[in-house]
Scaffold this active site. Structure first.
Site, mmCIF file in Angstrom:
data_model
loop_
_atom_site.group_PDB
_atom_site.id
_atom_site.type_symbol
_atom_site.label_atom_id
_atom_site.label_comp_id
_atom_site.label_asym_id
_atom_site.label_seq_id
_atom_site.Cartn_x
_atom_site.Cartn_y
_atom_site.Cartn_z
ATOM 1 C CB THR A 179 40.987 20.163 -18.258
ATOM 2 O OG1 THR A 179 40.147 19.008 -18.151
ATOM 3 C CG2 THR A 179 40.822 20.770 -19.632
ATOM 4 C CD GLU A 323 39.552 23.508 -21.877
ATOM 5 O OE1 GLU A 323 40.324 24.364 -21.395
ATOM 6 O OE2 GLU A 323 38.794 22.818 -21.173
ATOM 7 C CE LYS A 434 20.134 33.114 -9.727
ATOM 8 N NZ LYS A 434 19.562 32.433 -10.871
ATOM 9 C CD1 TRP A 439 23.349 36.322 -11.670
ATOM 10 C CD2 TRP A 439 24.294 34.619 -10.593
ATOM 11 N NE1 TRP A 439 22.838 35.168 -12.191
ATOM 12 C CE2 TRP A 439 23.406 34.096 -11.557
ATOM 13 C CE3 TRP A 439 25.003 33.727 -9.786
ATOM 14 C CZ2 TRP A 439 23.203 32.733 -11.732
ATOM 15 C CZ3 TRP A 439 24.807 32.374 -9.962
ATOM 16 C CH2 TRP A 439 23.918 31.886 -10.917
HETATM 17 P P1 AMP Z 1 43.227 26.216 -17.082
HETATM 18 O O1 AMP Z 1 42.704 25.532 -18.268
HETATM 19 O O2 AMP Z 1 43.639 25.293 -15.999
HETATM 20 O O3 AMP Z 1 44.287 27.193 -17.439
HETATM 21 O O4 AMP Z 1 42.027 27.064 -16.452
HETATM 22 C C1 AMP Z 1 41.370 28.041 -17.209
HETATM 23 C C2 AMP Z 1 40.480 28.864 -16.321
HETATM 24 O O5 AMP Z 1 41.264 29.601 -15.374
HETATM 25 C C3 AMP Z 1 39.703 29.921 -17.048
HETATM 26 O O6 AMP Z 1 38.544 29.407 -17.664
HETATM 27 C C4 AMP Z 1 39.377 30.907 -15.931
HETATM 28 O O7 AMP Z 1 38.272 30.488 -15.152
HETATM 29 C C5 AMP Z 1 40.616 30.830 -15.068
HETATM 30 N N1 AMP Z 1 41.510 31.952 -15.386
HETATM 31 C C6 AMP Z 1 42.579 31.955 -16.183
HETATM 32 N N2 AMP Z 1 43.171 33.166 -16.214
HETATM 33 C C7 AMP Z 1 42.426 33.978 -15.426
HETATM 34 C C8 AMP Z 1 42.492 35.367 -15.047
HETATM 35 N N3 AMP Z 1 43.457 36.171 -15.460
HETATM 36 N N4 AMP Z 1 41.518 35.833 -14.233
HETATM 37 C C9 AMP Z 1 40.529 35.048 -13.771
HETATM 38 N N5 AMP Z 1 40.428 33.740 -14.074
HETATM 39 C C10 AMP Z 1 41.358 33.208 -14.898
#
Ligand code: AMP
Length: 537
Positions: A179, A323, A434, A439
């Site tokens: 990540t 993940e 917040k 929220w």
């Molecule tokens: P990553 O592991 O770098 O792909 O990041 C994952 C995170 O990206 C998720 O837990 C979300 O917070 C955010 N994310 C992914 N897709 C979306 C989406 N379509 N809308 C809003 N947030 C998203």
């Protein structure tokens, strides 16, 4: 029969069943390679032979440090096919993060693009292993390199074009992706042959119109992060061809490539598509053949979705995580909405979509109570499924934090789910604001701000406030001259309660991005929170 699922079978099947589909690779100078799946399979066998000759064994980590190309795809299959682990490294990470990741993964070899070789070369003295570096080029491209580096085309040239692929237990590790680690050290998500093949099957059944023979798919999402949303596996499985854009993801480059290669389906994060939209406006037309867009990685604003839809491009808003291999949900409309008014269809499209088969959702309150999927209750989103990690790679503390007592994975996202399964991401938990105990969703405010004609990009972040705890601050990249802040805030007033509105607006020329191309709110908060305090004094 109890036959193990193997990643290599996806490609071997494509080579047999879809011999005229394949992979196109672009680099800034133009198209560099065009190969059908049979040709790709032959080169993958050669590459696996070269890996064996180099002494790579089952379970070894072999890293890639490269943009999207046919060679990168070959590495995906050759490394996992022979039982090693394909560790994709994100070149946009900092040196410290790269050193941490390579040391943590104990990579045995690193395959890098020529333009990224200086970066890797400079890191080598800081590593606690001595990985063999291979540059992904031919003999002519090796001129600038020095030291003990190998040449990709040289090492595969003399290897046979077929190989007996080993039958491995399907839970053999196949891929590793860290990540981006915007907070704390990066954490590794380790995939298996089983999780990867199942994810490919699930994804292909979820998006059958985008992924089939005669479709040409452009992954603007990188192979170095989140498995390019599974496309390296799903495209061969379904017979779709891949058009690899290299490192040029600006609007004009993407438009030209999509137009020339008649890309039907393009996948990537919203920031990339804003650039493409500008170019579409400039050209006054769509790239030839462009039919559908898959957007995710961060929230896609309704204003952006609508612009594409108005031009006849079907937009599928997807959500997922590293993940989760990574796709969790996709937003193509069900038949239920076929005759719904356009406004209702568009409202559905702005949501993050329905869960993919193989993924379950659970919404839980801060007190640990499971909440109903009634489209109203907002809580912490947990997932489980065959392509969701059960642990972080060699990281027990992070695993304990992420997996609950019933084995569900905590996404860190705040969400609600409609009775018909549509997911709405309210915010990333750490981005929620917040104010006075209530929220405020930064995503909702951003989506509303982006519907104003003078706003090109924006982000809403929390700034500390003595009275309310936190207050929202709107950061805007204007289209031209900065508009009057009061006008922008008034534009939002129709959709929000007064107390939810930002108190002030800051204009910037561009927003900082994370290593995965998302707006970095962490950087914005670090820069702007102290600045706001100074201004208030
Ligand atoms: P990553 O592991 O770098 O792909 O990041 C994952 C995170 O990206 C998720 O837990 C979300 O917070 C955010 N994310 C992914 N897709 C979306 C989406 N379509 N809308 C809003 N947030 C998203």
């Amino acid at each position: 029969m109890d036959r193990p699922l193997r990643i290599i079978d996806l490609l071997l099947y494509a080579a047999e069943a879809f011999p005229s589909s394949g992979v196109v690779s672009a680099r800034p100078g133009g198209i560099t390679a065009r190969a059908t799946y049979p040709k790709v399979a032959a080169r993958v066998a050669q590459l696996a032979g070269a890996l064996q000759r180099a002494g790579v064994e089952v379970g070894d980590r072999v890293a890639t440090f490269a943009f999207n190309s046919a060679r990168h795809l070959e590495l995906y299959y050759a490394i996992s096919g022979m039982g090693a682990v394909c560790h994709t490294i994100n070149p946009r990470l900092s040196d410290d993060q790269l050193i941490f990741i390579i040391n943590h993964a104990q990579d045995r070899m690193i395959f890098c693009d020529p333009e990224l070789w200086p970066r890797i070369n400079a890191l080598l003295p800081h590593l606690n292993t001595r990985p063999q570096v291979v540059v992904m080029t031919d003999a002519a491209g090796m001129a600038p390199m020095a030291g003990e580096v190998l040449c990709y085309e040289d090492i595969i040239a003399t290897e046979p074009q077929t190989i007996d692929w080993p039958t491995l237990p399907e839970r053999t590790a196949s891929g590793l992706c860290y990540t981006s680690g915007t907070t704390g050290a990066p954490k590794g998500a380790l995939y298996t042959h089983r999780s990867t093949v199942l994810h490919a099957l699930y994804l292909s059944s979820s998006l059958p119109d985008s992924l089939k023979e005669r479709r040409r798919v452009l992954p603007a999402v990188p192979l170095f992060h989140v498995n390019a949303w599974g496309l390296p596996y799903t495209a061969p499985l379904t017979g779709a061809s891949l058009v690899m854009p290299g490192s040029s993801l600006d609007g004009p480059s993407l438009f030209a490539l999509m137009d020339q290669e008649e890309v039907t389906s393009a996948w990537g994060v919203p920031t990339v598509w804003m650039g493409l939209l500008d170019e579409i406006d400039r050209m006054g037309r769509l790239p030839k053949g462009f039919n559908d867009l898959v957007v995710g990685g961060s929230a896609a604003a309704p204003s952006m979705i609508n612009r594409f839809e108005d031009m006849g491009v079907n937009v599928c808003h997807a959500w997922g995580m590293t993940e989760m291999s990574p796709i969790g949900s996709q937003g193509n409309l069900t038949a239920h909405y076929d005759h719904a008014p356009l406004s209702e269809q568009r409202a559905q499209k702005a949501k993050q979509g329905r869960r993919m088969f193989g993924v379950d959702f659970k919404i839980v309150s801060d007190e640990g109570v499971r909440l109903p999927h009634d489209g109203k209750a907002v809580g912490n989103l947990y997932v489980r499924g065959n392509s969701v990690i059960s642990a972080y790679y060699n990281n027990a503390p992070a695993t304990t934090d992420a997996i609950d007592a019933e084995g569900w994975f905590f996404t860190g996202d705040i969400a609600k789910v409609d009775p018909d399964g549509y997911l709405t991401l309210v915010d990333r938990a750490k981005d929620l604001i917040k104010s006075g105990g209530e929220w405020i969703s930064s995503i909702d405010l951003e989506n509303a701000a982006l519907s104003h004609a003078d706003v090109a990009q924006c982000a809403v972040i929390a700034v500390k406030d003595d009275k309310w705890g936190e207050r929202p601050l709107l950061v805007v990249v204007p289209v031209g001259d900065a508009p009057d802040p009061a006008v922008l805030i008034e534009h939002l007033a129709g959709s929000f309660a007064r107390w939810q509105l930002p108190d002030s607006v800051v204009f910037m020329e561009r927003l900082p991005l994370t290593a995965t191309g998302k707006i970095s709110k962490l950087t914005l908060r670090a820069e702007l929170d102290p600045a706001m305090k100074r201004a208030a004094r």
